[in-house]
Design an enzyme around this catalytic site. Structure first.
Site, short mmCIF file in Angstrom:
data_model
loop_
_atom_site.label_atom_id
_atom_site.label_comp_id
_atom_site.label_asym_id
_atom_site.label_seq_id
_atom_site.Cartn_x
_atom_site.Cartn_y
_atom_site.Cartn_z
CD GLU A 1 42.61 46.60 38.79
OE1 GLU A 1 43.35 46.34 39.75
OE2 GLU A 1 41.69 45.87 38.43
CB CYS B 1 36.47 43.98 36.56
SG CYS B 1 35.79 45.51 37.00
N1 SAH Z 1 30.64 49.47 36.03
C1 SAH Z 1 30.72 49.26 34.63
C2 SAH Z 1 32.12 49.02 34.08
C3 SAH Z 1 33.09 48.20 34.90
S1 SAH Z 1 32.89 46.45 35.00
C4 SAH Z 1 29.81 48.13 34.23
O1 SAH Z 1 29.18 47.54 35.09
O2 SAH Z 1 29.67 47.87 33.06
C5 SAH Z 1 33.36 45.84 33.43
C6 SAH Z 1 32.72 44.48 33.12
O3 SAH Z 1 33.42 43.40 33.77
C7 SAH Z 1 31.28 44.40 33.58
O4 SAH Z 1 30.49 43.83 32.60
C8 SAH Z 1 31.41 43.51 34.80
O5 SAH Z 1 30.19 42.93 35.10
C9 SAH Z 1 32.49 42.53 34.35
N2 SAH Z 1 33.11 41.72 35.40
C10 SAH Z 1 33.23 41.99 36.71
N3 SAH Z 1 33.84 40.99 37.37
C11 SAH Z 1 34.12 40.04 36.44
C12 SAH Z 1 34.74 38.75 36.49
N4 SAH Z 1 35.23 38.25 37.62
N5 SAH Z 1 34.83 38.04 35.35
C13 SAH Z 1 34.38 38.55 34.16
N6 SAH Z 1 33.80 39.76 34.05
C14 SAH Z 1 33.65 40.49 35.18
#
Ligand code: SAH
Length: 342
Positions: free
Chosen positions: A89, A330
């Site tokens: 996505e 995400c």
């Molecule tokens: N793997 C990479 C990039 C993808 S995640 C990383 O960890 O940076 C992108 C961001 O979204 C990350 O900071 C992750 O921790 C955050 N994220 C994941 N689930 C989330 C949620 N439910 N609410 C808000 N941010 C979230």
């Protein structure tokens, strides 16, 4: 056979040279594909027919497909179907400064962060470069818009797919291809230390964001398994090296989870951890999902946390929320669709 959308200008130039064609033909092909938005070269006018035939034999022009589009108040979420049937996505955010697309880098993710949907669905495979490039191309063509900013914050860990990600950045940054300025590209990582160093030495002016989410090893170990491999001391030391080498600021992303990492003690520990660094903190209200028990921080906790950082001289912002209503956080759309591996 190789997909044409895997090819940087440099590699295309080599190819044209190898078939006895002028090197500038590479640029004409790039412009035709990326700027005129033709997704094959059957009708390209400035390349002779038999060369077109040769190119068609040497490359595929296969594309992923838009399988679903969900419109929210301020975001549009695209679900893509890959050639092998898997789903990924991307999320489009329209800002006053331009259109920003958040793209996926892997099918699933192996980092296993306890609060993240993408990690609940284990990694199936890395995305190839063309599968990242085409997320942008298809959104631009479908909506007839230009994407000016790209963030690698969708499904996957970009630094666990390092080579394809760097190749992707070179293509979208090329002024003859998508011409997205390097300062408008942000790579986000959970903290894969050796790749951060490699990235620093590469000398490209791309923004780096670190998903921090906890200011002590004790808490970070519980939330993010990667911390058991590369702990906070190592991560912060590496980022200091990155800042020195690149002369660039680092962004820390910090999701606020109610009564988990949003206490005053956490705020003070965070100040201590990053004080004096050329960095800024982006506080992110957690997007709750039905699959985890984590709760979004209360407004009073968010404000108190923000105030402590501010008073201690840390550059800090609270991220404007996007996509909550359409599960655009995400991994959520794909997670609810099921993917191939849930
Ligand atoms: N793997 C990479 C990039 C993808 S995640 C990383 O960890 O940076 C992108 C961001 O979204 C990350 O900071 C992750 O921790 C955050 N994220 C994941 N689930 C989330 C949620 N439910 N609410 C808000 N941010 C979230």
């Amino acid at each position: 056979m190789n997909n044409i959308f895997n090819y940087t200008r440099e590699k295309l130039v080599k190819y044209f040279d190898s078939i006895g064609e002028k090197k500038y033909k590479a640029v004409q092909v790039l412009e035709y594909l990326y700027q005129k938005k033709n997704f094959n070269i059957d009708n390209i006018s400035n390349i002779k027919k038999d060369t077109v035939e040769k190119i068609n034999k040497d490359f595929t022009f296969d594309m992923i497909q838009i399988s679903d589009i969900k419109h929210g108040e301020d975001v549009v979420k695209y679900l893509f179907k890959l050639l092998d049937g898997d789903y990924i996505e991307a999320v489009l955010m329209k800002h006053n400064y331009g259109n920003s697309l958040c793209i996926s880098t892997q099918v699933g993710c192996n980092m296993g962060c306890k609060f993240c949907e993408s990690g609940r669905l284990k990694k199936v495979r890395n995305l190839d470069t063309y599968e990242m490039v085409e997320q942008i191309l298809l959104v631009e063509k479908n909506d007839n818009i230009r994407i000016s900013h790209v963030v690698l914050m969708g499904i996957g860990e970009p630094f666990d797919n390092y080579d394809n990600v760097i190749n992707f950045i070179k293509i979208i940054n090329d002024d003859k291809a998508l011409a997205i300025g390097s300062r408008h590209i942000t790579v986000s990582t959970c903290g894969i230390v050796p790749k951060i160093l490699e990235f620093a030495k590469l000398g490209i002016q791309v923004n780096l964001a670190i998903s921090l989410h906890a200011p002590t090893d004790e808490l970070r170990n519980k939330l993010m398994p990667i911390n058991k491999v590369y702990n906070l001391e190592l991560l912060i030391d590496t980022l200091k090296k990155y800042i020195k080498l690149t002369n660039r600021r680092v962004t820390f992303e910090y999701i606020l989870l109610n009564n988990i990492n949003d206490t005053e003690e956490c705020a003070y520990n965070l100040c201590k951890l990053i004080s004096g660094m050329n960095a800024y903190v982006n506080l992110i209200p957690y997007n709750e999902t039905q699959n985890f028990n984590f709760k979004r921080s209360s407004t009073s906790n968010i404000t108190a946390f923000y105030d402590i950082l501010k008073k201690n001289g840390i550059n800090v912002t609270i991220r404007r929320e996007f996509g909550g209503l359409i599960d655009a956080a995400c991994g959520q759309l794909r997670a609810n669709k099921g993917g191939n591996n849930s």
